[in-house]
Design a protein around this motif. Structure first.
Motif, PDB file in Angstrom:
ATOM      1  N   THR A  96       0.864  -1.178   0.000  1.00  9.91           N
ATOM      2  CA  THR A  96       0.000   0.000   0.000  1.00  9.91           C
ATOM      3  C   THR A  96       0.902   1.229   0.000  1.00  9.91           C
ATOM      4  OG1 THR A  96      -1.672  -1.208   1.222  1.00  9.91           O
ATOM      5  CG2 THR A  96      -1.861   1.171   1.256  1.00  9.91           C
ATOM      6  N   PHE A  97       0.509   2.214  -0.804  1.00  8.79           N
ATOM      7  CA  PHE A  97       1.300   3.457  -0.928  1.00  8.79           C
ATOM      8  C   PHE A  97       0.404   4.641  -0.607  1.00  8.79           C
ATOM      9  CE2 PHE A  97       2.776   0.224  -3.806  1.00  8.79           C
ATOM     10  CZ  PHE A  97       4.163   0.275  -3.740  1.00  8.79           C
ATOM     11  N   HIS A  98       1.025   5.708  -0.096  1.00 10.53           N
ATOM     12  CA  HIS A  98       0.294   6.971   0.073  1.00 10.53           C
ATOM     13  C   HIS A  98       1.128   8.078  -0.551  1.00 10.53           C
ATOM     14  CE1 HIS A  98      -1.430  10.578   1.781  1.00 10.53           C
ATOM     15  NE2 HIS A  98      -2.523   9.874   1.993  1.00 10.53           N
ATOM     16  N   ALA A  99       0.574   8.750  -1.552  1.00  7.69           N
ATOM     17  CA  ALA A  99       1.290   9.803  -2.284  1.00  7.69           C
ATOM     18  C   ALA A  99       2.681   9.308  -2.719  1.00  7.69           C
ATOM     19  CB  ALA A  99       1.404  11.060  -1.420  1.00  7.69           C
ATOM     20  N   GLY A 100       2.747   8.063  -3.137  1.00  2.64           N
ATOM     21  CA  GLY A 100       3.996   7.503  -3.656  1.00  2.64           C
ATOM     22  C   GLY A 100       4.887   6.850  -2.613  1.00  2.64           C
ATOM     23  N   LYS A 101       4.616   7.088  -1.319  1.00  2.05           N
ATOM     24  CA  LYS A 101       5.462   6.479  -0.262  1.00  2.05           C
ATOM     25  C   LYS A 101       4.858   5.130   0.148  1.00  2.05           C
ATOM     26  CE  LYS A 101       5.309   7.261   4.526  1.00  2.05           C
ATOM     27  NZ  LYS A 101       5.337   8.027   5.751  1.00  2.05           N
ATOM     28  N   HIS A 223      -2.339   8.695  -5.673  1.00  3.25           N
ATOM     29  CA  HIS A 223      -1.207   8.392  -6.556  1.00  3.25           C
ATOM     30  C   HIS A 223      -0.675   9.704  -7.163  1.00  3.25           C
ATOM     31  CE1 HIS A 223       1.348   6.526  -9.459  1.00  3.25           C
ATOM     32  NE2 HIS A 223       0.844   5.312  -9.262  1.00  3.25           N
ATOM     33  N   PRO A 224       0.641   9.982  -6.972  1.00  4.00           N
ATOM     34  CA  PRO A 224       1.156  11.286  -7.432  1.00  4.00           C
ATOM     35  C   PRO A 224       1.144  11.435  -8.955  1.00  4.00           C
ATOM     36  CG  PRO A 224       2.941   9.899  -6.584  1.00  4.00           C
ATOM     37  CD  PRO A 224       1.663   9.173  -6.313  1.00  4.00           C
ATOM     38  N   ALA A 225       1.162  10.326  -9.703  1.00  2.00           N
ATOM     39  CA  ALA A 225       1.227  10.429 -11.170  1.00  2.00           C
ATOM     40  C   ALA A 225      -0.136  10.715 -11.793  1.00  2.00           C
ATOM     41  CB  ALA A 225       1.806   9.136 -11.745  1.00  2.00           C
ATOM     42  N   VAL A 226      -1.214  10.621 -10.999  1.00  4.17           N
ATOM     43  CA  VAL A 226      -2.553  10.901 -11.554  1.00  4.17           C
ATOM     44  C   VAL A 226      -3.280  11.905 -10.654  1.00  4.17           C
ATOM     45  CG1 VAL A 226      -2.915   8.840 -12.988  1.00  4.17           C
ATOM     46  CG2 VAL A 226      -3.343   8.702 -10.530  1.00  4.17           C
ATOM     47  N   ASP A 227      -2.559  12.961 -10.307  1.00  2.00           N
ATOM     48  CA  ASP A 227      -3.123  14.086  -9.539  1.00  2.00           C
ATOM     49  C   ASP A 227      -3.813  13.639  -8.250  1.00  2.00           C
ATOM     50  OD1 ASP A 227      -2.227  15.810 -11.436  1.00  2.00           O
ATOM     51  OD2 ASP A 227      -4.110  15.749 -12.590  1.00  2.00           O
ATOM     52  N   GLY A 228      -3.238  12.629  -7.601  1.00  2.00           N
ATOM     53  CA  GLY A 228      -3.726  12.263  -6.268  1.00  2.00           C
ATOM     54  C   GLY A 228      -4.987  11.411  -6.261  1.00  2.00           C
ATOM     55  N   ARG A 229      -5.338  10.807  -7.396  1.00  2.00           N
ATOM     56  CA  ARG A 229      -6.482   9.870  -7.370  1.00  2.00           C
ATOM     57  C   ARG A 229      -6.021   8.524  -6.807  1.00  2.00           C
ATOM     58  NH1 ARG A 229      -6.528  12.493 -12.243  1.00  2.00           N
ATOM     59  NH2 ARG A 229      -8.317  13.832 -12.635  1.00  2.00           N
ATOM     60  N   ASN A 230      -6.961   7.759  -6.244  1.00  2.00           N
ATOM     61  CA  ASN A 230      -6.627   6.420  -5.740  1.00  2.00           C
ATOM     62  C   ASN A 230      -6.566   5.428  -6.912  1.00  2.00           C
ATOM     63  OD1 ASN A 230      -6.763   7.459  -3.155  1.00  2.00           O
ATOM     64  ND2 ASN A 230      -8.776   6.595  -2.701  1.00  2.00           N
ATOM     65  N   VAL A 231      -5.633   4.479  -6.815  1.00  2.00           N
ATOM     66  CA  VAL A 231      -5.444   3.485  -7.890  1.00  2.00           C
ATOM     67  C   VAL A 231      -5.217   2.109  -7.255  1.00  2.00           C
ATOM     68  CG1 VAL A 231      -3.966   2.768  -9.833  1.00  2.00           C
ATOM     69  CG2 VAL A 231      -4.363   5.207  -9.417  1.00  2.00           C
ATOM     70  N   LEU A 232      -5.903   1.113  -7.798  1.00  2.00           N
ATOM     71  CA  LEU A 232      -5.724  -0.278  -7.347  1.00  2.00           C
ATOM     72  C   LEU A 232      -5.251  -1.112  -8.535  1.00  2.00           C
ATOM     73  CD1 LEU A 232      -6.254  -2.544  -5.174  1.00  2.00           C
ATOM     74  CD2 LEU A 232      -8.569  -2.689  -6.105  1.00  2.00           C
ATOM     75  N   LEU A 246     -12.286   8.163  -9.499  1.00  4.70           N
ATOM     76  CA  LEU A 246     -12.367   9.524 -10.012  1.00  4.70           C
ATOM     77  C   LEU A 246     -12.664  10.519  -8.897  1.00  4.70           C
ATOM     78  CD1 LEU A 246     -14.176   9.009 -13.415  1.00  4.70           C
ATOM     79  CD2 LEU A 246     -11.869   8.424 -12.705  1.00  4.70           C
ATOM     80  N   VAL A 247     -12.287  11.766  -9.131  1.00  7.26           N
ATOM     81  CA  VAL A 247     -12.618  12.826  -8.172  1.00  7.26           C
ATOM     82  C   VAL A 247     -13.781  13.628  -8.743  1.00  7.26           C
ATOM     83  CG1 VAL A 247     -10.298  12.905  -7.168  1.00  7.26           C
ATOM     84  CG2 VAL A 247     -10.830  14.363  -9.124  1.00  7.26           C
ATOM     85  N   GLU A 248     -14.333  14.497  -7.925  1.00  3.87           N
ATOM     86  CA  GLU A 248     -15.610  15.138  -8.256  1.00  3.87           C
ATOM     87  C   GLU A 248     -15.635  15.817  -9.635  1.00  3.87           C
ATOM     88  OE1 GLU A 248     -18.432  17.795  -5.557  1.00  3.87           O
ATOM     89  OE2 GLU A 248     -17.371  16.160  -4.573  1.00  3.87           O
ATOM     90  N   LYS A 249     -14.554  16.508  -9.983  1.00  2.00           N
ATOM     91  CA  LYS A 249     -14.578  17.280 -11.239  1.00  2.00           C
ATOM     92  C   LYS A 249     -14.387  16.404 -12.489  1.00  2.00           C
ATOM     93  CE  LYS A 249      -9.622  18.413 -10.903  1.00  2.00           C
ATOM     94  NZ  LYS A 249      -9.097  17.302 -11.637  1.00  2.00           N
ATOM     95  N   ASP A 250     -14.074  15.114 -12.321  1.00  2.33           N
ATOM     96  CA  ASP A 250     -13.733  14.256 -13.470  1.00  2.33           C
ATOM     97  C   ASP A 250     -14.949  13.915 -14.324  1.00  2.33           C
ATOM     98  OD1 ASP A 250     -11.063  14.081 -12.873  1.00  2.33           O
ATOM     99  OD2 ASP A 250     -11.247  12.224 -11.720  1.00  2.33           O
ATOM    100  N   ASP A 251     -14.689  13.751 -15.630  1.00  2.00           N
ATOM    101  CA  ASP A 251     -15.712  13.262 -16.544  1.00  2.00           C
ATOM    102  C   ASP A 251     -15.412  11.779 -16.813  1.00  2.00           C
ATOM    103  OD1 ASP A 251     -17.282  12.541 -18.640  1.00  2.00           O
ATOM    104  OD2 ASP A 251     -16.598  14.112 -20.010  1.00  2.00           O
ATOM    105  N   PRO A 252     -16.256  10.858 -16.321  1.00  2.00           N
ATOM    106  CA  PRO A 252     -15.959   9.422 -16.488  1.00  2.00           C
ATOM    107  C   PRO A 252     -15.786   9.028 -17.950  1.00  2.00           C
ATOM    108  CG  PRO A 252     -17.906   9.744 -15.068  1.00  2.00           C
ATOM    109  CD  PRO A 252     -17.513  11.095 -15.570  1.00  2.00           C
ATOM    110  N   GLU A 253     -16.616   9.598 -18.840  1.00  2.00           N
ATOM    111  CA  GLU A 253     -16.530   9.215 -20.269  1.00  2.00           C
ATOM    112  C   GLU A 253     -15.162   9.586 -20.835  1.00  2.00           C
ATOM    113  OE1 GLU A 253     -18.625   7.281 -21.676  1.00  2.00           O
ATOM    114  OE2 GLU A 253     -19.694   7.333 -19.775  1.00  2.00           O
ATOM    115  N   GLU A 254     -14.670  10.764 -20.431  1.00  2.00           N
ATOM    116  CA  GLU A 254     -13.380  11.222 -20.954  1.00  2.00           C
ATOM    117  C   GLU A 254     -12.254  10.299 -20.474  1.00  2.00           C
ATOM    118  OE1 GLU A 254     -12.872  15.440 -20.268  1.00  2.00           O
ATOM    119  OE2 GLU A 254     -10.690  15.112 -20.302  1.00  2.00           O
TER     120      GLU A 254
END
Ligand SMILES: Cc1cc2nc3c(=O)[nH]c(=O)nc-3n(C[C@H](O)[C@H](O)[C@H](O)COP(=O)(O)OP(=O)(O)OC[C@H]3O[C@@H](n4cnc5c(N)ncnc54)[C@H](O)[C@@H]3O)c2cc1C
Length: 418
Positions: A96-101, A223-232, A246-254
């Motif tokens: 498990t990583f947090h902000a890359g650590k 995850h630091p490489a995707v503007d702090g979104r969570n990745v599994l 995704l975070v609130e401002k994201d467009d899922p289709e995009e």
């Protein structure tokens, strides 16, 4: 090794069901398990499936099969659990990583010889192929392109009618027709619960000839490489599944478009994987349980996603659908042997026990969801734990476990017999 190509019992155009037969609606993994379990109890069974024979269902979906599920499958079809285990992958290391650590890393010892590991990981489409091959061998009859449109129940049995007007009669019906279940709606069962507003993009990538990803499960908070979104990132036999939260401002289709996927996938995986994408999907997670798992006459039993929908954290979907299916078969076998006056009791017990297991699973998946879409207080707790981890073992373990919800299974997952 590839999964088997299942054949069809008889000519695949089974005749109309007769009163006394048990019908299963839906040839997904839970319907196939129910059909196998019914055969294990010596009952004749026909599976009615809306889709055509030989259809290809997309995506890895339920990759993560728990050892308890393998044990149930062994019970209803000896060796089936072992077959899935042999063809799946297992990994001992979780990070498990947090902000890359790195905030947590553990490598578990291999299980002793003769004991299943905690899970095996293979795509749902392969699980279905193994189940279907077993069902055919066990004498289950299949009728394809039978989309059920109407369900009429009475104290004596059930009449199903397809969209094309074909009639099927049965003593009992197992409704395994998935999340949009017509059987559920027809018997008047209501779904109760919530829809989570957050979006996820889920992607499968095929393994390369020379793998450059480790056989490990990685979870990244922020995850630091995707503007702090969570990745599994989770391995399965033949590839990896990558979930982007995704975070609130994201467009899922995009973010699910070919260019969108390539952009973020290249940022979180080694080079060369993005062009090996085999499946992309967007999800919002539902947390719903049917208010009753059987019809008022106790002749139709709901199982799997026809009865409950959970967020996938903790892999409670298929892993609770399989015990539903076994419990439904046990209840139908007992009811079929009982006097008319006593026949309701096993179905009643099935409905109560499996609904209570589903409520437990919904709440457990809900805890994981709340952790992954945290309120201010939980977000602050995650940040504080990440600062202390991995040196602070308690904080480290909490960061690792919380995204999957509480451990353990409901007591109703332990099979009961009449
Ligand atoms: C991204 C994602 C990841 C997941 N990961 C996991 C995991 O790791 N582990 C896990 O345990 N679960 C997981 N799940 C959940 C799992 O995929 C589901 O629980 C599982 O597919 C449910 O199986 P089912 O047989 O109940 O329904 P389905 O697989 O939906 O099958 C229903 C069948 O019924 C048929 N049907 C529908 N309507 C009719 C009709 N009117 N008449 C006749 N036939 C009909 C359909 O064609 C289909 O074949 C995941 C789900 C998703 C979306």
């Amino acid at each position: 090794m590839s999964a088997p190509s299942p054949g069809t019992a008889g000519d695949g155009t089974a005749g109309d069901g007769t009163a006394g037969d048990v019908l299963v609606v839906g040839a997904g993994p839970v319907g196939l398990t129910a059909a196998l379990a019914l055969r294990a109890y010596g009952l004749p069974v026909t599976v009615l499936e809306a889709g055509p024979e030989g259809r290809q269902r997309p995506g890895s979906r339920a990759i993560f099969t728990h050892s308890q599920t393998l044990q149930i499958l062994d019970r209803i079809s000896p060796g089936l659990g072992a077959e899935l285990y042999r063809h799946g992958v297992y990994w001992n290391t979780q990070r498990t990583f947090h902000a890359g650590k790195e905030v947590y890393a553990k490598t578990y010892p291999d299980p002793p010889a003769g004991v299943y590991p905690h899970f095996t990981s293979l795509p749902q489409v392969q699980i279905e192929a193994y189940l279907q091959a077993r069902a055919v061998a066990a004498g289950v009859t299949f009728a394809w392109e039978q989309e059920i449109a109407d369900v009429t129940t009475s104290d004596d049995g059930v009449v199903l009618t397809t969209a094309a007007g074909r009639r099927w009669d049965a003593s009992y019906v197992v409704g395994a027709d998935g999340s949009r279940s017509v059987v559920r709606k027809q018997i008047g069962a209501r779904m109760e619960g919530t829809r989570d507003e957050g979006w996820y993009v889920v992607v499968d990538v095929a393994e390369k000839d020379e793998p450059s990803l480790p056989n490990e499960r990685h979870f990244h908070y922020a995850h630091p490489a995707v503007d702090g979104r969570n990745v599994l990132i989770v391995p399965f036999a033949g590839g990896y599944r990558v979930d982007l939260q995704l975070v609130e401002k994201d467009d899922p289709e995009e973010l699910a478009s070919p260019e969108g996927v390539r952009g973020w996938l290249d940022a979180v995986l080694p080079p060369g994987y993005a062009e090996r994408t085999t499946w992309v999907s967007t999800y919002q997670f539902l947390q719903l349980v049917a208010h009753d798992f059987a019809d008022p006459h106790r002749r139709v039993l709901l199982v799997g996603e026809a009865a409950h929908l959970f967020a996938p954290f903790g892999a409670r979907g298929l892993n609770s659908g399989v015990p539903d299916a076994e419990a439904a078969a046990i209840a139908i076998a007992a009811a079929s042997r009982a006097t008319a006056a006593a026949a309701r009791t096993p179905v009643e017990a099935f409905a109560l026990a499996r609904r209570s297991a589903a409520l437990f699973n919904r709440d457990a998946a809900g805890e994981a969801l709340a952790h992954l879409r945290p309120d201010e207080e939980t977000a602050a707790r995650v940040l504080a734990a990440a600062e202390r981890a991995p040196e602070d073992a308690e904080a480290s373990v909490w960061l690792e476990k919380a995204p999957y919800g509480p451990r353990g299974v409901h007591r109703a997952e332990t099979v009961y017999r009449y």
